[in-house]
Design an enzyme around this catalytic site. Structure first.
Site, mmCIF file in Angstrom:
data_model
loop_
_atom_site.group_PDB
_atom_site.id
_atom_site.type_symbol
_atom_site.label_atom_id
_atom_site.label_comp_id
_atom_site.label_asym_id
_atom_site.label_seq_id
_atom_site.Cartn_x
_atom_site.Cartn_y
_atom_site.Cartn_z
ATOM 1 C CG PHE A 311 -1.338 -1.551 1.381
ATOM 2 C CD1 PHE A 311 -3.072 -1.009 1.164
ATOM 3 C CD2 PHE A 311 -1.495 -2.000 2.395
ATOM 4 C CE1 PHE A 311 -3.965 -2.241 0.929
ATOM 5 C CE2 PHE A 311 -2.261 -3.360 2.248
ATOM 6 C CZ PHE A 311 -4.270 -3.193 1.638
ATOM 7 C CG ASP A 312 0.373 5.674 -1.768
ATOM 8 O OD1 ASP A 312 1.911 6.527 -1.107
ATOM 9 O OD2 ASP A 312 -0.415 6.993 -1.887
ATOM 10 C CE LYS A 313 1.484 8.527 5.643
ATOM 11 N NZ LYS A 313 0.811 10.178 5.590
ATOM 12 C CB THR A 314 -0.607 9.946 1.679
ATOM 13 O OG1 THR A 314 0.360 10.574 2.322
ATOM 14 C CG2 THR A 314 -1.584 11.676 1.244
#
Length: 636
Positions: A311-314
């Site tokens: 996953f990317d976070k933002t």
């Protein structure tokens, strides 16, 4: 050509006529009218064989040996040995099976048909004098302003320039909940205005609209073959000629022409050929109906094997917008302090200031009428001002120290706690006394943690976060969500390196992101998944699009992929099992040509109905899965 088109158009009528003639034949035989019995079956055989033979011929023209060719040879053979009842019944069952197959397959494609029918066809374009002209949607240009009234569809993607209302966005997001839209908000083609009147300036028209792209993506996806389909296509290329050869050998060895043509009928691989495609069509259609766009059968196969989610976070795990995440209050009247801070921050365009004013607005705290004087911005520290006769300091710890305002031990502990959670902090002092510490952060999306837990129960083994954010914030978010592995302070190319490392280690990787910076990782992973609210580049690069940017959709997509692959395997087992059953029946003398064709057509319907179960698929909740596992353990 005209004759072929006529036959194709009237195939269903031919099927009905054949059924009537067969019924007449059986009645005539019961009455002892043997001539009528023979004539009825001869006519039924001839008229029913015509569409089958035409299809076989058309396949041969493109150098394909089809199922129709096997049936045609068998029927002609039965006719030659004067088994007219067998040839009539076989052709009728084949045509009737095709009719039922067509109808049931149409149901599996119903989600695409309903999407297409929902596409807007006209738009009311506002003219310079304020009047409107009904225009074909293909003739609307970017920049045109269109009028949408209550109950009408939005014909373009665009921004509202006038009006407000409630939109049903189910056609785009899969979520039927009404969404409030007002001036400057973006709207999508295909959504329906439930209440209100809107004027919308078109930013995307025709085939460029979000709704048109959804239809195109799903139609393309349903035509893209899975690994199983490709294998079966290759298998059928050799299998069908092999059946003809086997029938020929059987006939030569046994000198039993009837047995040879029966082998042709029993060897038809109909259920095997249709089993995988119908499962993929139903599965992809289910996804489209529930806000999950899956770009093809091959994607379904690969996603079902994924064991690592990256996953990317933002904007992916988090909402991507700053919000007030915590307020540590030390004042007697918290609302009054919040009003004073919001009034100062309303004069600023800083993201932290906007988060604070939004917080006050959502809490229905009235601050508009407060008077601000002597407002001074101190670079790198914050703002000082007089609001309604109160002296306010709003900023960081440096500002408090510079103005001789000390934090107590407990207040310092609160400040450090918020900072350790990855929040930006705003300290508020009123008349030289600390009254609040406000934490502002990018808030985690709703229901992410239970969704990730459910994905682990469904077979995901590794959850990884790759982010450009700092390590402290990344660790805090990962701890909240139960992420197994965290890597922070990364550039886009660093994320790609990690994805490649996971693949080299033997993991099957899916990357979930939303921004342009995520596109390289989305393209590198085995499966790229884009949030529907993300950039066009991410959506175009991905294999799967989550239209509502919801983790419930991610759970649905993963469960659907696994269920579709399982369903495909079930259909292949049913198809192969049918052929084995028929051959055993033939060896022991229980199966003949007509009964074999009946079982063959029944097996096709069984695999279609089995695939249709995917249309209603819903993933079980995490609680249901846990209860099932506990039940299995208790019974072990």
């Amino acid at each position: 050509m005209k004759f072929e088109r006529f036959i194709q158009k009237n195939t269903n009528n031919i099927t009905i006529a054949t059924a009537i003639l067969i019924a007449i034949g059986f009645i005539a035989n019961w009455l002892g009218l043997h001539t009528l019995y023979t004539v009825a079956f001869i006519i039924a055989s001839i008229i029913a064989a015509v569409p089958i033979i035409i299809r076989a011929y058309e396949s041969l023209r493109v150098k394909t040996i089809s199922i129709e060719l096997l049936v045609s040879i068998a029927v002609v053979g039965a006719f030659i040995i004067q088994e007219y009842n067998e040839s009539a019944i076989v052709t009728f069952l084949f045509l009737f099976g095709g009719f039922l197959e067509e109808k049931t397959l149409a149901r599996t494609r119903q989600s695409i048909k309903s999407l297409t029918e929902m596409a807007p066809t006209t738009a009311l374009v506002v003219q310079d004098d304020g009047t409107t002209v009904e225009t074909d949607v293909d003739d609307v240009d970017e920049g045109d302003v269109v009028l949408v009234k209550t109950g009408a569809q939005v014909p373009v993607d665009g921004d509202i320039v006038d009006g407000a209302g409630y939109l049903n966005e189910a056609s785009v997001t899969g979520e039927s909940k009404l969404v409030t839209k007002r001036e400057k908000d973006a709207v999508f083609s295909g959504t329906i205005l439930d209440n209100g009147t809107l004027q919308i300036r078109a930013t995307k028209v025709g085939d460029d609209t979000t709704f048109a792209k959804i239809i195109e993506l799903v139609e393309d996806a349903q035509d893209t073959k899975s690994h199983a389909e490709k294998f079966i296509d290759r298998f059928a290329t050799y299998y069908t000629p092999a059946v003809i050869l086997i029938a020929l050998i059987v006939g030569l060895i046994s000198r039993d022409f009837r047995l040879a043509i029966t082998v042709l009928v029993l060897g038809c691989p109909g259920a095997l050929v249709i089993g995988a495609p119908v499962s993929n069509v139903a599965g992809i259609g289910n996804g489209a109906k529930n806000g999950v766009l899956i770009k093809g059968g091959e994607v379904v196969d690969t996603f079902a094997k994924v064991d690592t989610l990256v996953f990317d976070k933002t904007g992916t795990l988090t909402k991507g917008t700053t919000e007030v995440s915590a307020v540590k209050n030390y004042a007697a009247d918290a609302k009054q302090v919040s009003a004073l801070v919001a009034k100062i921050e309303s004069l600023s365009d800083h993201p932290l200031g906007k988060a604070i004013t939004d917080y006050a607005t959502n809490k229905q705290i009235d601050f508009d009428k407060l008077a601000v004087t002597n407002s001074t911005t101190v670079k790198g520290q914050g703002v000082s001002a007089t609001v309604s006769d109160h002296q306010l300091l709003v900023g960081n710890q440096k500002m408090m120290t510079a103005n001789q305002v000390e934090l107590t031990t407990s207040q310092l502990a609160d400040l450090h706690q918020l900072q350790s959670e990855g929040s930006s902090t705003v300290i508020v002092a009123v008349d030289q006394v600390i009254q609040q510490i406000i934490g502002v952060s990018d808030v985690v999306r709703d229901n992410v943690r239970p969704a990730l837990a459910q994905l682990k129960q469904m077979g995901i083994k590794h959850l990884v976060m790759l982010t450009g954010d700092n390590q402290i914030t990344a660790n805090y978010v990962a701890e909240q969500l139960g992420i197994d592995e965290v890597h922070a302070n990364l550039l886009p190319e660093d994320k790609v390196k990690f994805v490649k490392q996971f693949k080299v280690a033997g993991r099957t990787v899916a990357f979930i992101g939303d921004g342009i910076n995520d596109s390289p990782s989305i393209a590198t992973a085995d499966i790229g998944i884009a949030m529907g609210g993300g950039t066009d580049v991410a959506v175009e690069t991905s294999d799967i699009v989550l239209m509502r940017s919801s983790f419930a959709e991610l759970v649905h997509a993963y469960g659907l992929a696994k269920k579709t692959v399982l369903n495909t395997r079930e259909n292949i087992v049913i198809a192969i099992g049918t052929v084995v059953f028929l051959l055993i029946g033939l060896i022991f003398g229980y199966i003949y040509m007509a009964s074999g064709m009946f079982v063959h057509e029944a097996s096709i319907l069984v695999v279609i109905f089995n695939a249709m179960r995917l249309i209603q698929y819903r993933p079980r909740s995490s609680k249901q899965q846990t209860a099932t596992k506990q039940s299995e353990v208790s019974h072990a």
